[in-house]
Design an enzyme around this catalytic site. Sequence first.
Site, PDB file in Angstrom:
ATOM      1  N   LYS A   1      -2.110   4.252  -4.000  1.00 36.02           N
ATOM      2  CA  LYS A   1      -0.998   5.430  -3.909  1.00 36.02           C
ATOM      3  C   LYS A   1       0.552   4.842  -4.400  1.00 36.02           C
ATOM      4  CE  LYS A   1      -1.919   6.340   0.469  1.00 36.02           C
ATOM      5  NZ  LYS A   1      -3.155   5.864   0.704  1.00 36.02           N
ATOM      6  N   VAL A   2       0.888   3.674  -3.680  1.00 33.02           N
ATOM      7  CA  VAL A   2       2.173   2.824  -4.019  1.00 33.02           C
ATOM      8  C   VAL A   2       1.933   2.501  -5.321  1.00 33.02           C
ATOM      9  CG1 VAL A   2       3.736   1.246  -3.264  1.00 33.02           C
ATOM     10  CG2 VAL A   2       2.414   2.405  -1.462  1.00 33.02           C
TER      11      VAL A   2
ATOM     12  N   ASP B   1      -7.123  -3.014 -10.424  1.00 28.86           N
ATOM     13  CA  ASP B   1      -7.685  -2.569  -9.041  1.00 28.86           C
ATOM     14  C   ASP B   1      -9.299  -2.406  -9.328  1.00 28.86           C
ATOM     15  OD1 ASP B   1      -8.683  -0.642  -7.063  1.00 28.86           O
ATOM     16  OD2 ASP B   1      -6.514  -0.015  -6.802  1.00 28.86           O
TER      17      ASP B   1
ATOM     18  N   ALA C   1       3.699  -5.403  -0.563  1.00 32.88           N
ATOM     19  CA  ALA C   1       2.404  -5.067  -0.083  1.00 32.88           C
ATOM     20  C   ALA C   1       2.320  -6.093   1.332  1.00 32.88           C
ATOM     21  CB  ALA C   1       1.225  -5.667  -0.734  1.00 32.88           C
ATOM     22  N   ARG C   2       1.647  -7.158   1.394  1.00 32.73           N
ATOM     23  CA  ARG C   2       1.597  -7.759   2.652  1.00 32.73           C
ATOM     24  C   ARG C   2       1.908  -9.597   1.976  1.00 32.73           C
ATOM     25  NH1 ARG C   2       2.619  -4.066   5.030  1.00 32.73           N
ATOM     26  NH2 ARG C   2       1.390  -3.083   6.598  1.00 32.73           N
TER      27      ARG C   2
ATOM     28  N   ASP D   1       9.390  -8.475   0.171  1.00 31.16           N
ATOM     29  CA  ASP D   1       9.869  -7.521   1.306  1.00 31.16           C
ATOM     30  C   ASP D   1       8.837  -7.982   2.524  1.00 31.16           C
ATOM     31  OD1 ASP D   1      10.979  -5.381   2.842  1.00 31.16           O
ATOM     32  OD2 ASP D   1       8.931  -4.057   2.526  1.00 31.16           O
TER      33      ASP D   1
ATOM     34  N   GLU E   1       5.983 -12.474  10.311  1.00 33.69           N
ATOM     35  CA  GLU E   1       7.061 -11.752  10.325  1.00 33.69           C
ATOM     36  C   GLU E   1       7.934 -11.878  11.738  1.00 33.69           C
ATOM     37  OE1 GLU E   1       6.552  -8.027   8.500  1.00 33.69           O
ATOM     38  OE2 GLU E   1       6.300  -9.019   6.545  1.00 33.69           O
TER      39      GLU E   1
ATOM     40  N   HIS F   1      11.194  -6.530   5.465  1.00 30.33           N
ATOM     41  CA  HIS F   1      10.135  -5.545   5.357  1.00 30.33           C
ATOM     42  C   HIS F   1      10.545  -4.166   5.501  1.00 30.33           C
ATOM     43  CE1 HIS F   1       5.617  -4.848   7.052  1.00 30.33           C
ATOM     44  NE2 HIS F   1       5.989  -3.610   6.258  1.00 30.33           N
ATOM     45  N   LEU F   2      11.393  -3.877   4.649  1.00 31.94           N
ATOM     46  CA  LEU F   2      12.073  -2.325   4.465  1.00 31.94           C
ATOM     47  C   LEU F   2      11.299  -1.356   3.726  1.00 31.94           C
ATOM     48  CD1 LEU F   2      15.603  -3.629   4.060  1.00 31.94           C
ATOM     49  CD2 LEU F   2      14.563  -2.895   6.139  1.00 31.94           C
ATOM     50  N   GLY F   3      10.188  -1.913   3.201  1.00 33.05           N
ATOM     51  CA  GLY F   3       9.580  -0.791   2.328  1.00 33.05           C
ATOM     52  C   GLY F   3       9.430   0.688   2.755  1.00 33.05           C
ATOM     53  N   ALA F   4       9.068   0.762   3.871  1.00 29.22           N
ATOM     54  CA  ALA F   4       8.966   2.166   4.459  1.00 29.22           C
ATOM     55  C   ALA F   4      10.158   2.515   5.174  1.00 29.22           C
ATOM     56  CB  ALA F   4       7.793   2.349   5.548  1.00 29.22           C
TER      57      ALA F   4
HETATM   58  N1  LIG Z   1       6.355  -3.060   2.585  1.00 28.48           N
HETATM   59  C1  LIG Z   1       6.023  -1.800   3.145  1.00 28.48           C
HETATM   60  O1  LIG Z   1       6.806  -1.427   4.003  1.00 28.48           O
HETATM   61  C2  LIG Z   1       4.907  -1.131   2.844  1.00 28.48           C
HETATM   62  C3  LIG Z   1       3.654  -1.818   2.536  1.00 28.48           C
HETATM   63  N2  LIG Z   1       2.505  -1.285   2.443  1.00 28.48           N
HETATM   64  C4  LIG Z   1       1.515  -2.101   1.904  1.00 28.48           C
HETATM   65  O2  LIG Z   1       1.047  -1.542   0.554  1.00 28.48           O
HETATM   66  C5  LIG Z   1      -0.317  -1.482   0.706  1.00 28.48           C
HETATM   67  C6  LIG Z   1      -0.771  -0.507  -0.286  1.00 28.48           C
HETATM   68  O3  LIG Z   1      -0.594   0.934   0.149  1.00 28.48           O
HETATM   69  P1  LIG Z   1      -1.006   2.332  -0.338  1.00 28.48           P
HETATM   70  O4  LIG Z   1      -0.821   2.150  -2.106  1.00 28.48           O
HETATM   71  O5  LIG Z   1      -0.362   3.249   0.422  1.00 28.48           O
HETATM   72  O6  LIG Z   1      -2.566   2.093  -0.020  1.00 28.48           O
HETATM   73  P2  LIG Z   1      -3.844   2.634  -0.931  1.00 28.48           P
HETATM   74  O7  LIG Z   1      -4.936   2.426  -0.005  1.00 28.48           O
HETATM   75  O8  LIG Z   1      -3.699   3.783  -1.544  1.00 28.48           O
HETATM   76  O9  LIG Z   1      -4.107   1.410  -2.054  1.00 28.48           O
HETATM   77  C7  LIG Z   1      -4.420   0.277  -1.945  1.00 28.48           C
HETATM   78  C8  LIG Z   1      -5.291   0.157  -3.423  1.00 28.48           C
HETATM   79  O10 LIG Z   1      -5.468  -1.607  -3.377  1.00 28.48           O
HETATM   80  C9  LIG Z   1      -6.972  -1.740  -4.070  1.00 28.48           C
HETATM   81  N3  LIG Z   1      -7.452  -2.860  -3.809  1.00 28.48           N
HETATM   82  C10 LIG Z   1      -8.208  -3.279  -2.868  1.00 28.48           C
HETATM   83  N4  LIG Z   1      -8.575  -4.529  -2.935  1.00 28.48           N
HETATM   84  C11 LIG Z   1      -7.879  -5.119  -4.201  1.00 28.48           C
HETATM   85  C12 LIG Z   1      -8.046  -6.142  -4.789  1.00 28.48           C
HETATM   86  N5  LIG Z   1      -8.789  -7.152  -4.483  1.00 28.48           N
HETATM   87  N6  LIG Z   1      -7.258  -6.235  -5.960  1.00 28.48           N
HETATM   88  C13 LIG Z   1      -6.691  -5.215  -6.455  1.00 28.48           C
HETATM   89  N7  LIG Z   1      -6.600  -3.907  -5.832  1.00 28.48           N
HETATM   90  C14 LIG Z   1      -7.175  -3.817  -4.832  1.00 28.48           C
HETATM   91  C15 LIG Z   1      -7.616  -0.370  -3.729  1.00 28.48           C
HETATM   92  O11 LIG Z   1      -8.653  -0.080  -4.229  1.00 28.48           O
HETATM   93  C16 LIG Z   1      -6.445   0.751  -3.415  1.00 28.48           C
HETATM   94  O12 LIG Z   1      -6.486   1.456  -4.570  1.00 28.48           O
HETATM   95  C17 LIG Z   1      -0.599  -1.133   2.228  1.00 28.48           C
HETATM   96  O13 LIG Z   1      -2.114  -1.625   2.575  1.00 28.48           O
HETATM   97  C18 LIG Z   1       0.227  -1.841   2.915  1.00 28.48           C
HETATM   98  O14 LIG Z   1      -0.121  -3.073   3.366  1.00 28.48           O
HETATM   99  C19 LIG Z   1       2.632   0.260   2.225  1.00 28.48           C
HETATM  100  C20 LIG Z   1       3.536   1.002   2.787  1.00 28.48           C
HETATM  101  C21 LIG Z   1       4.769   0.188   2.942  1.00 28.48           C
HETATM  102  O1  LIG Z   2       3.143   1.093   6.044  1.00 25.55           O
HETATM  103  C1  LIG Z   2       3.041   0.204   5.893  1.00 25.55           C
HETATM  104  O2  LIG Z   2       2.035  -0.630   5.421  1.00 25.55           O
HETATM  105  C2  LIG Z   2       3.959  -0.761   6.195  1.00 25.55           C
HETATM  106  O3  LIG Z   2       4.139  -1.827   5.704  1.00 25.55           O
HETATM  107  C3  LIG Z   2       5.539  -0.190   6.777  1.00 25.55           C
HETATM  108  O4  LIG Z   2       5.694  -0.980   7.838  1.00 25.55           O
HETATM  109  P1  LIG Z   2       6.675  -0.637   9.010  1.00 25.55           P
HETATM  110  O5  LIG Z   2       5.816   0.727   9.582  1.00 25.55           O
HETATM  111  O6  LIG Z   2       7.899  -0.255   8.317  1.00 25.55           O
HETATM  112  O7  LIG Z   2       6.401  -1.664   9.924  1.00 25.55           O
END
Ligand SMILES: NC(=O)C1=CN([C@@H]2O[C@H](COP(=O)(O)OP(=O)(O)OC[C@H]3O[C@@H](n4cnc5c(N)ncnc54)[C@H](O)[C@@H]3O)[C@@H](O)[C@H]2O)C=CC1
Ligand SMILES: O=C(O)C(=O)COP(=O)(O)O
Length: 780
Positions: free
Chosen positions: A200-201, A220, A280-281, A305, A310, A329-332
């Site tokens: 999604k992201v 992916d 991501a992480r 981020d 953390e 960690h401000l992404g969200a």
């Molecule tokens: N910094 C922040 O505040 C935020 C961080 N995140 C992080 O972003 C990540 C992704 O979020 P979404 O896109 O919503 O999740 P999502 O599940 O929609 O997308 C993750 C994608 O990664 C793929 N994937 C899995 N293993 C992989 C690999 N080895 N190599 C390449 N791609 C691989 C999956 O197939 C999937 O399409 C979350 O798991 C979370 O850790 C998400 C939201 C906010």
């Molecule tokens: O949704 C995620 O995966 C995030 O990383 C957002 O984290 P937070 O809720 O801002 O601590």
Amino acid sequence: MSAAASSKLLSTPSLRKPWGVSLPPRFASFPALPRRTRRRSLVIVLSMGAKPTVLVTEKLGEAGLELLRGFANVDCSYDLSHEELCTKISLCDALIVRSGTKVTREVFESSVGRLKVVGRAGVGIDNVDLAAATEHGCLVVNAPTANTIAAAEHGIALLTAMARNIAQASASMKAGEWKRSKYVGVSFGEKTLAVMGFGKVGSEVARRAKFLGMKVVAHDPYAPADRARAMGIELVTFDEALSRADFISLHMPLTPATSKIMNDEAFAKMKKGVRIVNVARGGVIDEDALVRALDAGVVKQAALDVFTEEPPSKDSKLVQHESVTVTPHLGASTVEAQEGVAIEIVEAVIGGLKGELSSTAVNAPMVPAEVLSELAPFVVLSEMLGRLAVQLVAGGSGVKTVKVTYASARGPDDLDTRLLRAMITKGLIEPISSMFVNLVNADVAAKQRGLHITEERIILGGSPESPLEFIQVQIANVESKFPSAMSETGEIKVEGRVKDGLPHLTKVGSFEVDVSLEGSLILCRQVDQPGMIGRVGSVLGEENVNVNFMSVGRIAPRKQAVMAIGVDEEPTKAALKKIGEIPAIEEFVFLKLLKAPSNLFRLSPGKDAEDGDGEFAIIVEQVESSMKSFGKKTLEELKEQPMKRGRREKERERALLSGKKNRVEQRSESQSSPTFYHFKLLLQFIDMASDSKVSESETRNADGSVMEKRVETVHYQSTPARPGQTERRRDVEVVHQYHPSEADSGSGAGSMVADAAASMASSIRSTKDAISGKANESSK
Ligand SMILES: NC(=O)C1=CN([C@@H]2O[C@H](COP(=O)(O)OP(=O)(O)OC[C@H]3O[C@@H](n4cnc5c(N)ncnc54)[C@H](O)[C@@H]3O)[C@@H](O)[C@H]2O)C=CC1
Ligand SMILES: O=C(O)C(=O)COP(=O)(O)O
């Protein structure tokens, strides 16, 4: 008793939204599954009068908190230490966290079974020990969509800030400098961005990067190529992505497979001067390797981020690095995303506490509402068959090998057996252990007990109107208390079907029977001869045990026969002994099914967390508005109101009477508008409540302490599908039941048994009074 208080006790699976089927809001508390109202039991489940407690350990949007407060006692305790969390958790039914709270195995263990739902207000669930949650039967839900845009926007913000040295230049200027040549940036035009993780992201970042004039490739392993193609994005291998990229943006989840995926080896494959963004992480990058790559100039810049730890230590080389831009960690963290996430997670947690299957469940299958609605009676049948089969085993505990056969005229892919298997597992385990089994932990529970369940599908010919024709449960390598239950091949075998919306036992061993699985069951084998039914019936009659169903299955006239007798009440030991002493009876067994068939998604053994507030109000409101719209002054007058039925109602009624309904009809019923049909259900409910009788009974241990306490309602149910018909049925249900294991679990449940039972009994009485009182009041 107040209307609101009494309403909590009206939480019947059939009167609230069962199986998560959505009803029009006005009818939210009416049955979604009254297809076969005739003989359908209404089960009242005690909510113990208390709201569930939800602990929120990190800042959550106010709109979500407000919604949550309407349902639960909310404890917002931010900045708890791990020890404090472990202490508090035993008082909480649900926990809502963001990325900062580590929900470890210790947390689940410390909850002593009370924690039923963990809500992750965001996407990444790497801070929750999923295996431990599953083992503890605790549902984990997340909020996967509400922060996607915020995270993607933050990725783009970091990308652009990094490329133009915004953070460094800003800090320098604030320090009194004016250095234009030091902060010359790079342009995006014609540069290649590799998006790692095209979920999604990642796809939102890719879309935005294209508008910046970048060429975008993505890696992916699980993403569908056509989705990428449709966006004009090429899906490439890991190595190709690294070697082609001028910029890399990370968007994969942190899993064992992605942990430190960006390591020395990966950096060595990158173009010299690559720039990396990570929203991501932190754990997907080997941070020491990144520092080395930055120092060596392989990586020109990074914008981060997220961090392995953390917050990172103050002297972290990465954070302090001149070429690294950081955010905490401000992404969200946008106002919009936080409001959205809060509502998304609160709805999922409330659903979980109500026992509904959430579409965002991380450790339970997501089953669409219409599938659930169709499978509902088979879910009940599955648990009943499991319960029956295990009680037929001599000794009970040696059950290791179980085969389940599902016979259906539908295609093999058109049946999700996870629900059914979970319920059979529940039925097999619960009667012989103190374990509570639900959809979340069923497979784990089976594994822990060394129970090996194999499933087989039989594809039948004919019309696939019903999802299943029959379900068969066989237990191998055991002896039976009732040898006639053994099949020719030496397994205990029970088979059941759904008839008229109700589970029926249709085969025991090789004997065909037909008994509705309500109440409990007596199975007898005898030589087929006249008068047997009467003799057994009269023993039960003397004991005031109501027979609700009886059937005889025989090999041939005057040969061996198996008689299956469904009873509402449990006969005394003396009565069972008398039945056993009837000379022609060669073997017999009493099987307890009385425990109300559980809602599979109910997450707790003894109580259901309930919305409560509002159900009663809705019923009263319905009575009032119906009186108004029909110009009636009394409830009695209202009941006499002849209903005009439209074509749809007539068709539905016909289907109901014939017991036939197709999937489309069932679906449309669950979404139908407030019509004749709903109105009749309302009247049925009033009838039931005002005629209901409540009785309490208890079983005591040898030392005199309460072992089990039950409250039963006996109610009369008219048949709304047959207007004008006065037939009424008597239904008995155990509405609450404690098991000794709960009583001495030390969780305090035992001490509440007596109070809970008494309070429920009185609440049902007052609810009954309140409904007729309120209805009559409104007619004045
Ligand atoms: N910094 C922040 O505040 C935020 C961080 N995140 C992080 O972003 C990540 C992704 O979020 P979404 O896109 O919503 O999740 P999502 O599940 O929609 O997308 C993750 C994608 O990664 C793929 N994937 C899995 N293993 C992989 C690999 N080895 N190599 C390449 N791609 C691989 C999956 O197939 C999937 O399409 C979350 O798991 C979370 O850790 C998400 C939201 C906010
Ligand atoms: O949704 C995620 O995966 C995030 O990383 C957002 O984290 P937070 O809720 O801002 O601590």
